[in-house]
Every structure is written in C-alpha cells, then in structure tokens.
Design a protein around this motif. Structure first.
Motif, short mmCIF file in Angstrom:
data_model
loop_
_atom_site.label_atom_id
_atom_site.label_comp_id
_atom_site.label_asym_id
_atom_site.label_seq_id
_atom_site.Cartn_x
_atom_site.Cartn_y
_atom_site.Cartn_z
N GLU A 142 -21.13 14.30 -46.35
CA GLU A 142 -21.78 15.58 -46.44
C GLU A 142 -20.92 16.67 -46.25
N VAL A 143 -20.00 16.70 -45.55
CA VAL A 143 -19.03 17.92 -45.43
C VAL A 143 -18.11 17.77 -46.60
N GLU A 144 -17.74 16.62 -47.00
CA GLU A 144 -16.71 16.68 -48.17
C GLU A 144 -17.51 17.19 -49.37
N TYR A 145 -18.73 16.77 -49.63
CA TYR A 145 -19.47 17.20 -50.73
C TYR A 145 -19.58 18.37 -50.88
N ARG A 146 -20.19 19.14 -49.65
CA ARG A 146 -20.74 20.57 -49.74
C ARG A 146 -19.53 21.53 -49.33
N MET A 147 -18.55 20.97 -48.70
CA MET A 147 -17.55 21.88 -48.15
C MET A 147 -16.10 21.47 -48.66
N ARG A 148 -15.61 20.85 -49.71
CA ARG A 148 -14.74 20.38 -50.05
C ARG A 148 -13.38 21.00 -49.82
N ARG A 149 -13.33 22.08 -49.79
CA ARG A 149 -12.19 22.89 -49.25
C ARG A 149 -11.75 22.76 -47.81
N VAL A 150 -12.92 23.11 -47.09
CA VAL A 150 -12.73 22.93 -45.46
C VAL A 150 -12.47 21.57 -45.10
N PHE A 151 -13.20 20.47 -45.81
CA PHE A 151 -12.62 19.09 -45.58
C PHE A 151 -11.43 18.91 -45.83
N ARG A 152 -10.80 19.50 -46.95
CA ARG A 152 -9.47 19.23 -47.21
C ARG A 152 -8.59 19.75 -46.09
N HIS A 176 -2.69 7.28 -44.09
CA HIS A 176 -3.83 7.16 -43.28
C HIS A 176 -3.55 8.18 -42.06
N ALA A 177 -2.74 9.30 -42.38
CA ALA A 177 -2.67 10.22 -41.29
C ALA A 177 -3.61 11.24 -41.01
N ALA A 178 -4.72 11.04 -41.82
CA ALA A 178 -6.15 11.86 -41.03
C ALA A 178 -7.25 10.78 -40.98
N ASP A 179 -7.00 9.41 -40.71
CA ASP A 179 -8.10 8.53 -40.48
C ASP A 179 -8.96 9.00 -39.30
N GLU A 180 -8.41 9.85 -38.37
CA GLU A 180 -9.41 9.98 -37.20
C GLU A 180 -10.08 11.08 -37.56
N MET A 181 -9.92 11.87 -38.37
CA MET A 181 -11.05 13.01 -38.65
C MET A 181 -12.47 12.53 -38.82
N PRO A 182 -12.60 11.59 -39.86
CA PRO A 182 -13.98 11.03 -40.14
C PRO A 182 -14.59 10.60 -39.02
N ALA A 183 -13.75 9.82 -38.09
CA ALA A 183 -14.20 9.36 -36.89
C ALA A 183 -14.67 10.02 -36.03
N MET A 206 -9.15 20.50 -42.75
CA MET A 206 -9.16 19.62 -42.04
C MET A 206 -8.19 18.24 -41.93
N GLN A 207 -8.59 18.00 -43.10
CA GLN A 207 -7.51 16.67 -43.26
C GLN A 207 -6.04 17.03 -43.01
N ILE A 208 -5.51 18.32 -43.72
CA ILE A 208 -4.38 18.59 -43.45
C ILE A 208 -3.88 18.91 -42.14
N THR A 209 -4.90 19.61 -41.39
CA THR A 209 -4.61 19.78 -39.87
C THR A 209 -4.57 18.33 -39.02
N CYS A 210 -5.34 17.47 -39.52
CA CYS A 210 -5.57 16.26 -38.82
C CYS A 210 -4.03 15.43 -39.13
N ALA A 211 -3.72 15.54 -40.30
CA ALA A 211 -2.60 14.71 -40.58
C ALA A 211 -1.29 15.40 -39.94
N GLN A 212 -1.32 16.35 -39.59
CA GLN A 212 -0.22 16.94 -38.92
C GLN A 212 -0.33 17.09 -37.42
N CYS A 213 -1.49 16.37 -36.78
CA CYS A 213 -1.68 16.58 -35.45
C CYS A 213 -0.77 15.73 -34.64
N LEU A 214 -0.21 16.47 -33.57
CA LEU A 214 0.45 15.78 -32.58
C LEU A 214 -0.10 15.12 -31.47
N SER A 215 -1.48 14.91 -31.30
CA SER A 215 -2.38 14.50 -30.41
C SER A 215 -3.14 13.29 -30.72
N LYS A 216 -2.66 12.63 -31.95
CA LYS A 216 -3.16 11.35 -32.40
C LYS A 216 -3.57 10.12 -31.30
#
Length: 143
Positions: free
Chosen positions: A82-92, A64-71, A94-104
């Motif tokens: 829509e972003v996940e569907y159209r821009m899968r690589r960008v979405f992924r 659940h490390a990237a749960d904040e991203m969709p919110a 962003m998830q990686i970046t969010c999962a490693q975030c220190l400002s959660k």
C-alpha cells in the motif's frame, strides 16, 4: 534410480546455491553498470529518480540490500504494498536508506526475536518515516 539426500545436506546445498546465485546476480548488475558511460549512468539514475552516486551505491549494496524494510513495515502493521502504491517516492527513498544502513545485523536480530516494533527507533534511519506511516490508517494492514 532416486537419489535421497538428508535434510541437513539438502539445506546446506540449497544455501550454497542461493549464495552463488546472489553473487552472480550482483556481479552481473555491477558488470552491466560498469559497461555504461558516465552520461548513461547519469541518465539511468535520473530515470530512477536518484543521483548517480546513489545508483552506484545501491548496485554495490546488492539486490537484497533493502529486504529488511518490508519486514519491519509488517512488524509495525504497515502494508508495504500500500505504501509503495500510494507513496512511491517515499517508498523508494526508504529503500535507499535501508540499503545503505549500517545496523542490518541488529535489525535482522530484532525482527527474528519479534521485538523490532519496540526497538526500531534506536537504530533505524527510517524510524521517523515509519512512525509517520503507521499513524496513517489507510496504510495499515487490515486485520
């Protein structure tokens, strides 16, 4: 015989059970990855389009490390699906970046307070991407 549990107790029990379930889920994923050879980890990471280092960091961060991203996307009127569907690589990415975030904690607080749409640029490592996404009308939530 029906057992009646007071709402505060029920809430506490549900929270504890959820916490244990998440811990078990995380431990299982870590255990499965630990059982793989380096070559298998590399192959799995390649299948996911990420490095082995990123894969290990994501598993360590938990499911659940990237749960904040969709919110935060919804707070900015961006449609995550829509972003996940159209821009899968960008979405992924962003998830990686969010999962490693220190400002959660800041992110969660601002989302809860309803001010993340005005403050995210101060702490979000995905801010530039989020601004680019919300400039695309095809990716916005339809009102």
């Amino acid at each position: 015989m029906t057992l009646t549990i007071a709402d505060p107790v029920r809430h506490t029990v549900q929270h504890i059970l959820s916490w244990f379930a998440q811990g078990f889920e995380h431990a299982t994923e870590s255990d499965m990855l630990a059982g793989l050879s380096d070559a298998e980890v590399e192959a799995l990471a390649e299948d996911c389009g990420i490095s082995a280092h990123q894969l290990l960091a994501l598993v360590k961060a938990g499911p659940h490390a990237a749960d904040e991203m969709p919110a935060i996307m919804r707070a900015l009127n961006i449609d995550p699906a829509e972003v996940e569907y159209r821009m899968r690589r960008v979405f992924r990415d962003m998830q990686i970046t969010c999962a490693q975030c220190l400002s959660k904690e800041t992110c969660r607080n601002h989302l809860q307070q309803g001010k993340a749409d005005r403050t995210f640029v101060e702490y979000c490592a995905n801010a530039d991407t989020l601004n680019a996404l919300r400039a695309n009308p095809d990716l916005l939530i339809e009102a």
